[in-house]
Each structure stands twice: as structure tokens, then as C-alpha cells.
Motif scaffolding. Structure first.
Motif, PDB file in Angstrom:
ATOM      1  N   ASP A  81       0.828  -1.207   0.000  1.00 16.30           N
ATOM      2  CA  ASP A  81       0.000   0.000   0.000  1.00 16.30           C
ATOM      3  C   ASP A  81       0.863   1.259   0.000  1.00 16.30           C
ATOM      4  N   ALA A  82       2.026   1.187   0.666  1.00 13.33           N
ATOM      5  CA  ALA A  82       2.905   2.357   0.745  1.00 13.33           C
ATOM      6  C   ALA A  82       3.686   2.569  -0.541  1.00 13.33           C
ATOM      7  N   VAL A  83       4.175   1.476  -1.148  1.00 15.30           N
ATOM      8  CA  VAL A  83       4.956   1.561  -2.390  1.00 15.30           C
ATOM      9  C   VAL A  83       4.412   0.507  -3.347  1.00 15.30           C
ATOM     10  N   ALA A  84       3.785   0.930  -4.429  1.00 12.95           N
ATOM     11  CA  ALA A  84       3.189  -0.001  -5.389  1.00 12.95           C
ATOM     12  C   ALA A  84       4.251  -0.930  -5.960  1.00 12.95           C
ATOM     13  N   GLY A  85       3.925  -2.216  -6.046  1.00 20.54           N
ATOM     14  CA  GLY A  85       4.856  -3.189  -6.584  1.00 20.54           C
ATOM     15  C   GLY A  85       5.874  -3.693  -5.590  1.00 20.54           C
ATOM     16  N   HIS A  86       5.747  -3.294  -4.319  1.00 25.90           N
ATOM     17  CA  HIS A  86       6.693  -3.720  -3.290  1.00 25.90           C
ATOM     18  C   HIS A  86       5.964  -4.418  -2.141  1.00 25.90           C
ATOM     19  N   GLY A  87       4.905  -5.190  -2.489  1.00 25.28           N
ATOM     20  CA  GLY A  87       4.090  -5.796  -1.453  1.00 25.28           C
ATOM     21  C   GLY A  87       4.076  -7.310  -1.489  1.00 25.28           C
ATOM     22  N   VAL A  88       2.874  -7.885  -1.495  1.00 27.26           N
ATOM     23  CA  VAL A  88       2.701  -9.330  -1.395  1.00 27.26           C
ATOM     24  C   VAL A  88       3.288 -10.052  -2.599  1.00 27.26           C
ATOM     25  N   SER A  89       3.082  -9.521  -3.793  1.00 31.25           N
ATOM     26  CA  SER A  89       3.520 -10.216  -5.002  1.00 31.25           C
ATOM     27  C   SER A  89       5.030 -10.411  -5.067  1.00 31.25           C
ATOM     28  N   PRO A  90       5.865  -9.381  -4.839  1.00 33.61           N
ATOM     29  CA  PRO A  90       7.313  -9.625  -4.833  1.00 33.61           C
ATOM     30  C   PRO A  90       7.734 -10.662  -3.803  1.00 33.61           C
ATOM     31  N   TYR A  91       7.110 -10.604  -2.612  1.00 27.68           N
ATOM     32  CA  TYR A  91       7.436 -11.588  -1.581  1.00 27.68           C
ATOM     33  C   TYR A  91       7.078 -12.995  -2.052  1.00 27.68           C
ATOM     34  N   THR A  92       5.884 -13.140  -2.628  1.00 29.80           N
ATOM     35  CA  THR A  92       5.408 -14.453  -3.057  1.00 29.80           C
ATOM     36  C   THR A  92       6.247 -15.002  -4.204  1.00 29.80           C
ATOM     37  N   LEU A  93       6.508 -14.183  -5.217  1.00 33.62           N
ATOM     38  CA  LEU A  93       7.248 -14.654  -6.380  1.00 33.62           C
ATOM     39  C   LEU A  93       8.700 -14.977  -6.028  1.00 33.62           C
ATOM     40  N   ALA A  94       9.328 -14.148  -5.183  1.00 37.56           N
ATOM     41  CA  ALA A  94      10.692 -14.444  -4.751  1.00 37.56           C
ATOM     42  C   ALA A  94      10.725 -15.714  -3.905  1.00 37.56           C
ATOM     43  N   PHE A  95       9.727 -15.909  -3.050  1.00 37.80           N
ATOM     44  CA  PHE A  95       9.676 -17.108  -2.221  1.00 37.80           C
ATOM     45  C   PHE A  95       9.531 -18.357  -3.084  1.00 37.80           C
ATOM     46  N   GLN A  96       8.723 -18.282  -4.148  1.00 36.38           N
ATOM     47  CA  GLN A  96       8.562 -19.431  -5.036  1.00 36.38           C
ATOM     48  C   GLN A  96       9.876 -19.794  -5.719  1.00 36.38           C
ATOM     49  N   LEU A  97      10.640 -18.781  -6.140  1.00 35.73           N
ATOM     50  CA  LEU A  97      11.945 -19.057  -6.739  1.00 35.73           C
ATOM     51  C   LEU A  97      12.914 -19.620  -5.702  1.00 35.73           C
ATOM     52  N   PHE A  98      12.873 -19.082  -4.488  1.00 46.38           N
ATOM     53  CA  PHE A  98      13.721 -19.581  -3.409  1.00 46.38           C
ATOM     54  C   PHE A  98      13.419 -21.047  -3.116  1.00 46.38           C
ATOM     55  N   GLN A  99      12.142 -21.430  -3.215  1.00 43.12           N
ATOM     56  CA  GLN A  99      11.753 -22.809  -2.937  1.00 43.12           C
ATOM     57  C   GLN A  99      12.128 -23.771  -4.060  1.00 43.12           C
ATOM     58  N   LEU A 100      12.474 -23.258  -5.234  1.00 43.78           N
ATOM     59  CA  LEU A 100      12.788 -24.132  -6.367  1.00 43.78           C
ATOM     60  C   LEU A 100      13.911 -25.109  -6.061  1.00 43.78           C
ATOM     61  N   PRO A 101      15.098 -24.654  -5.604  1.00 42.08           N
ATOM     62  CA  PRO A 101      16.175 -25.628  -5.336  1.00 42.08           C
ATOM     63  C   PRO A 101      15.786 -26.638  -4.267  1.00 42.08           C
ATOM     64  N   TYR A 102      15.127 -26.155  -3.206  1.00 41.50           N
ATOM     65  CA  TYR A 102      14.695 -27.089  -2.160  1.00 41.50           C
ATOM     66  C   TYR A 102      13.658 -28.058  -2.703  1.00 41.50           C
ATOM     67  N   GLY A 103      12.737 -27.566  -3.537  1.00 40.15           N
ATOM     68  CA  GLY A 103      11.712 -28.436  -4.092  1.00 40.15           C
ATOM     69  C   GLY A 103      12.283 -29.498  -5.005  1.00 40.15           C
ATOM     70  N   VAL A 104      13.300 -29.132  -5.808  1.00 39.36           N
ATOM     71  CA  VAL A 104      13.899 -30.092  -6.736  1.00 39.36           C
ATOM     72  C   VAL A 104      14.804 -31.072  -5.997  1.00 39.36           C
ATOM     73  N   ILE A 105      15.636 -30.551  -5.109  1.00 44.82           N
ATOM     74  CA  ILE A 105      16.663 -31.378  -4.469  1.00 44.82           C
ATOM     75  C   ILE A 105      16.193 -31.885  -3.105  1.00 44.82           C
ATOM     76  N   GLY A 106      15.805 -30.944  -2.239  1.00 44.20           N
ATOM     77  CA  GLY A 106      15.490 -31.307  -0.867  1.00 44.20           C
ATOM     78  C   GLY A 106      14.279 -32.198  -0.730  1.00 44.20           C
ATOM     79  N   VAL A 107      13.163 -31.824  -1.358  1.00 46.27           N
ATOM     80  CA  VAL A 107      11.936 -32.617  -1.231  1.00 46.27           C
ATOM     81  C   VAL A 107      12.136 -34.010  -1.793  1.00 46.27           C
ATOM     82  N   SER A 108      12.884 -34.123  -2.891  1.00 44.93           N
ATOM     83  CA  SER A 108      13.127 -35.428  -3.497  1.00 44.93           C
ATOM     84  C   SER A 108      13.865 -36.351  -2.531  1.00 44.93           C
ATOM     85  N   VAL A 109      14.917 -35.833  -1.913  1.00 37.69           N
ATOM     86  CA  VAL A 109      15.700 -36.652  -0.982  1.00 37.69           C
ATOM     87  C   VAL A 109      14.888 -36.968   0.268  1.00 37.69           C
ATOM     88  N   ILE A 110      14.181 -35.962   0.808  1.00 37.40           N
ATOM     89  CA  ILE A 110      13.408 -36.164   2.029  1.00 37.40           C
ATOM     90  C   ILE A 110      12.293 -37.182   1.808  1.00 37.40           C
TER      91      ILE A 110
END
Length: 532
Positions: A265-294
């Protein structure tokens, strides 16, 4: 484990790549401003509930109980599996219906948007269309758990590809035929129906794939409502602590979305969406490697615990840590260096500007700090779950969530609004690092040691092997920005080709020369398959 993990990693890699395309098309079609935030809040709510509730119960309670039923029941656990699938279907349908009716309350809980505002009303409408996927996603998750206990790992990892491809088509249809674009003031009811129902239809397709795979594995579903034989008391006793963990983590997620929506609300484009999209990319290596092994590790550890082979549990844990970190370590360094270069080609199109994509990359850089601690944290929780202990992870999770909440509030109030979401990512990284330390100490006490010295030395060698890759990546970013002035699309692709492509090859070469066994095993397996 390497072979089983490779099958899952291949499916997960395709799933995550198509997920990349999905989020790229999402950003292109609706952007990361008000409409993007409304969609991402509505989309994340069912996933957060299922990831933290159902999937947590599956890993901590259901999978070990299915394994025990297969080992001890006269019919090999078939009747128990049928009861479980029947009861979970009934329960999840009821939860989905209740969630749809409670959508306004849920959106009000997760955001700071004014009730009655356009952004609030759009989020509520989308939530009502997306929340029914709770039932289908949950049924598919239970089917996947049954497949995993039968050592059938392919379908649970490949089924999300169907979902991603379906939703990609939905977003492309919206980009071509929708009237609202990225402007929340112009979006119509038809546009919202396309986005919401299309997203749910993708999950329905994913569940169908898993149910068909379960049938091919020899599972014949017979509805069973004989609750007395479902061991619900045992499940409730083990799961009550997991529910406590869910409540705690959900409170943390609520705080995160409220702070992120306030920043947006304070700065357009700096809210939920950047957090969500960055988190999804961050989860990619763990999802490919970590989840498979676990996923391959937990049933094996549960069997070892059931047979009293604690030495095998330590060995399984140590090999899992080394295998995961052999790839996580260089990837975490690359994320910290190459964040904007990764996100600009993915998100810098259509309704989303290059500047918006760069900010997502900045958040991703901070998340790079959390990659290895988060993976270790998840591995350590599975040690307790293999013992049927769901109580200890609650205390670990409670402490981690409390630290995360305190740091999020602190950073949110100290940092300017344009850096607030980056502060949320930093709080996440610090909290999970401390949580991993606490989990290690408690798990080591449970197993009379985890082989910490050997694991520490192995990880040190991995970091040393990854340093040349990090240096090459920094040099590439500096050279390209100096010569071409910034990270536009073409410049980012050049950086990724040099740092991502050559950098990973450099790491594999250095690690091979340093005789890091896990890297040598991976290189040998890949070379053998290529040779065929």
C-alpha cells in the motif's frame, strides 16, 4: 536413495521449470501491483493451509502410520489406506465448503486492506473461486503419500506439471482475451472467473493424475467409513502436536501477509507479489533437491526406527544432508549474487516492469541466505517424525516462528517501505538458521550424535569448492553492468549464461577435483545415463 531421488528430481525439475513459466506468464498478464497482490493472496491461502496442515500431517503422522500398517496388518495395510483416503476425502470437502463461505473473513485476516475496497473485494471473489481446490489438492496429496510408501515416486512429482501447463494456458487466455490487464479497476467478473476457476481446474487435473497412478500401482479404492478401525485416536494423539505447529506457523504467515500488504500500500509493486514470487523461486532448489531426498528418506528412516537400527538412521540422515548440500551450497551463493539477473528475464515483461522484476530479484538475493538453513531445518524435523515424535518439532517451530515474527516487526519498523519485504526475507533467513541449530542439538541428543564433525567438514569443502563460482558470478555481474549499464533482458541472459552455466560447471569441476563423494556420484550417474 540417489536413484530414487533422481526420479523425483527429474519430475520436480520439469514441474518447477513449468512453474517458472507459470509465474512468468502470471506477472506478464496481471503484474505485481494491486491485482497481482489480490490474486497472490487468494492463491497462497489454500496452499499455506495445505502445506502447513495436511502436508505436515502427511510427513509427520500419516506416512509413518501407513508404513507401520504395511508392516504389521495382515492385508499389508490395504484396508487402512482405503479408510484413510475415504475419511480424508469427506473431511477435505467439508473444509473446502466452509472456507468458501468464510472467504471474506479469511481475506480480512490475511491483509490490511479496507473491507469494501476494490482490492479487498477482488481478493474475496478470487478466494471463493480458488478455495475449492483445497479438497482436490488434499485428496491428491493423500494419494501421493500412499504412492510414496509403495516406493512409487514418479507420479507425485510429475503430476504438478499437468497443473502448471493447465494454468499457463489460463493466464495466456487472460492476457489475450481479458479486458482488465494489470489494472484492478478495469477487471471484470468474467476476468476473475477465468483466473479463479482456471486455477482450481489445474488442481483438479493434478488430482486426477495421482488417483490414476494410484490405481495403476494396484490400489483398488473401496469406500470405508468404519471409523473405529481407522486408528484415529492414535493419529490424533500423534497429530495434535502437528496441529499446534500449524497454528503457530499460520500465525507467522498471517503476520507476513499483513506486513507485506501494508508495504504494498505504501509503495506499489513492493508488497505481497514480490514476496510471493521471490519465495517461489527460493523454494525451487529445495523443491527439486530437498523434497526429493526427504521423500525417499522418511519411509526408510521410519522402517529403521521401527526395527531399532539407529545407526542406519544416523547414516541415512548424514548421507541426505551431504547429498542435498552438495547442490544447495553453490545454488545459495548464486541466488545471493544473481537475484535480479534471474528475475528480470522471468518477470520483466507485460504488465510488470523491469524495475519491478529487479526488486523481486533483490528479495530473492536475501532469500539465498536461507536456502541451506531451511533445508537442514526440514531434514532435522524428519528425524523426529521417523520416531513418531510430533511434539518436539512443535517447540522448534514455535521458537523459529516467534523469532521470525519479532525480527519481521523489527525490520518492518526500521526499514523504509521500499525495503520492507527484503527485511521480511532477512528475518526468515535468520530465524531458520537459529531453528536449524536448535533442531540439530535436540536431534543429536535423541540419536546420541548425528555425525556433526563429518557433516561439518563435508559442508566446509563444498563451500570452498563453490567460492570460485561465486567469484566468477560477481565478476560477470560487474563486467556486464559496466559495459552495458544495468540488467535489462539481454544483459541478464548474458550474466546467467556466464555465471549460471559456466559457474556451475566450474563448481562441479572443482568439487570433482576435491573428491567430494556426493558430487562425484551425481556426475557419475549423469555421465552413465548420457553414455547410454
Amino acid at each position: 536413495m540417489l536413484r530414487a531421488s533422481a526420479v523425483m528430481a527429474a519430475g520436480t525439475m520439469v514441474s518447477r521449470v513449468t512453474g517458472f513459466v507459470r509465474t512468468m506468464v502470471l506477472a506478464y498478464a496481471i503484474g505485481t501491483a494491486a491485482l497481482g497482490d489480490s490474486y497472490n493472496v487468494a492463491y497462497q491461502i489454500p496452499y499455506s493451509i495445505l502445506d502447513l496442515l495436511l502436508l505436515g500431517v502427511l510427513s509427520s503422522v500419516v506416512v509413518p502410520m501407513i508404513v507401520r500398517a504395511q508392516q504389521h496388518d495382515p492385508d499389508g495395510g490395504r484396508a487402512y489406506e482405503q479408510r484413510l483416503l475415504t475419511l480424508s476425502t469427506v473431511a477435505l470437502v467439508a473444509v473446502a465448503v466452509a472456507a468458501v463461505f468464510a472467504a471474506p473473513l479469511i481475506i480480512d485476516l490475511y491483509t490490511v486492506w479496507d473491507v469494501g475496497s476494490t482490492q479487498y473485494e477482488v481478493a474475496v471473489t478470487l478466494a471463493r473461486l480458488i478455495l475449492p481446490q483445497l479438497a482436490f489438492f488434499g485428496i491428491g496429496a493423500v494419494a501421493g503419500a500412499v504412492l510414496n510408501t509403495r516406493d512409487r515416486y514418479g507420479a507425485p512429482m510429475w503430476a504438478p506439471v499437468v497443473n502448471n501447463l493447465f494454468v499457463i494456458c489460463v493466464f495466456l487466455a487472460y492476457a489475450v482475451f481479458g479486458t482488465g490487464g494489470g489494472d484492478i479497476a478495469r477487471v471484470t467478473d468474467g476476468d476473475l472467473a477465468l483466473l479463479g476457476l482456471g486455477t482450481t481446474a489445474g488442481i483438479v487435473a493434478q488430482a486426477v493424475v495421482l488417483i490414476l497412478a494410484l490405481k495403476r500401482a494396484g490400489f483398488s479404492f473401496v469406500p470405508r467409513l468404519d471409523v473405529r478401525n481407522a486408528r484415529l485416536g492414535e493419529m490424533a494423539k500423534a497429530g495434535v502436536w502437528t496441529i499446534g505447529y500449524v497454528v503457530i506457523t499460520q500465525l507467522g504467515f498471517v503476520l507476513t501477509t499483513n506486513l507485506a500488504s501494508s508495504a504494498g500500500d505504501a509503495v506499489a509493486g513492493h508488497g505481497v507479489s514480490p514476496y510471493t514470487l521471490a519465495f517461489q523461486l527460493f523454494q525451487l532448489p529445495y523443491g527439486v533437491i530437498g523434497v526429493s531426498v526427504i521423500t525417499a528418506m522418511l519411509p526408510r528412516m521410519s522402517r529403521a526406527v521401527g526395527e531399532g537400527r539407529f545407526g542406519d538412521v544416523r547414516s541415512e540422515f548424514g548421507s541426505s544432508v551431504r547429498l542435498i548440500c552438495s547442490l544447495m551450497v553453490p545454488v545459495s551463493l548464486l541466488l545471493m549474487v544473481l537475484g535480479p539477473a534471474i528475475t528480470v528475464p522471468i518477470y520483466g515483461h507485460g504488465a510488470n516492469s523491469v524495475a519491478d522484476a529487479v526488486y523481486i530479484g533483490n528479495v530473492l538475493q536475501v532469500y539465498g541466505l536461507a536456502l541451506v538453513p531451511f533445508a537442514l531445518f526440514q531434514l532435522l524435523l524428519r528425524v523426529f517424525y521417523s520416531f513418531g515424535d510430533t511434539r518436539t518439532p512443535v517447540f522448534i517451530g514455535a521458537g523459529t516462528t516467534a523469532v521470525n515474527a519479532l525480527l519481521m516487526v523489527l525490520f518492518y519498523n526500521l526499514l523504509p517501505a521500499r525495503y520492507a519485504v527484503m527485511g521480511l526475507a532477512l528475518a526468515y533467513a535468520i530465524a531458520y538458521a537459529l531453528g536449524a541449530v536448535a533442531g540439530w542439538l535436540l536431534a543429536s541428543r535423541r540419536l546420541q550424535g548425528l555425525g556433526g564433525w563429518a557433516i561439518g567438514m563435508a559442508m566446509t569443502r563444498m563451500y570452498l569448492a563453490a567460492l570460485p563460482t561465486a567469484a566468477l558470478s560477481l565478476a560477470a555481474v560487474w563486467a556486464v553492468t559496466q559495459m552495458f549499464g544495468g540488467l535489462a533482458l539481454v544483459n541478464s541472459l548474458i550474466v546467467l549464461a556466464i555465471a549460471g552455466g559456466l559457474g556451475l560447471l566450474l563448481y562441479l569441476g572443482v568439487a570433482h577435483r576435491m573428491r567430494i563423494p556426493e558430487v562425484n556420484s551425481i556426475v557419475g550417474m549423469v555421465a552413465g545415463r548420457v553414455g547410454r
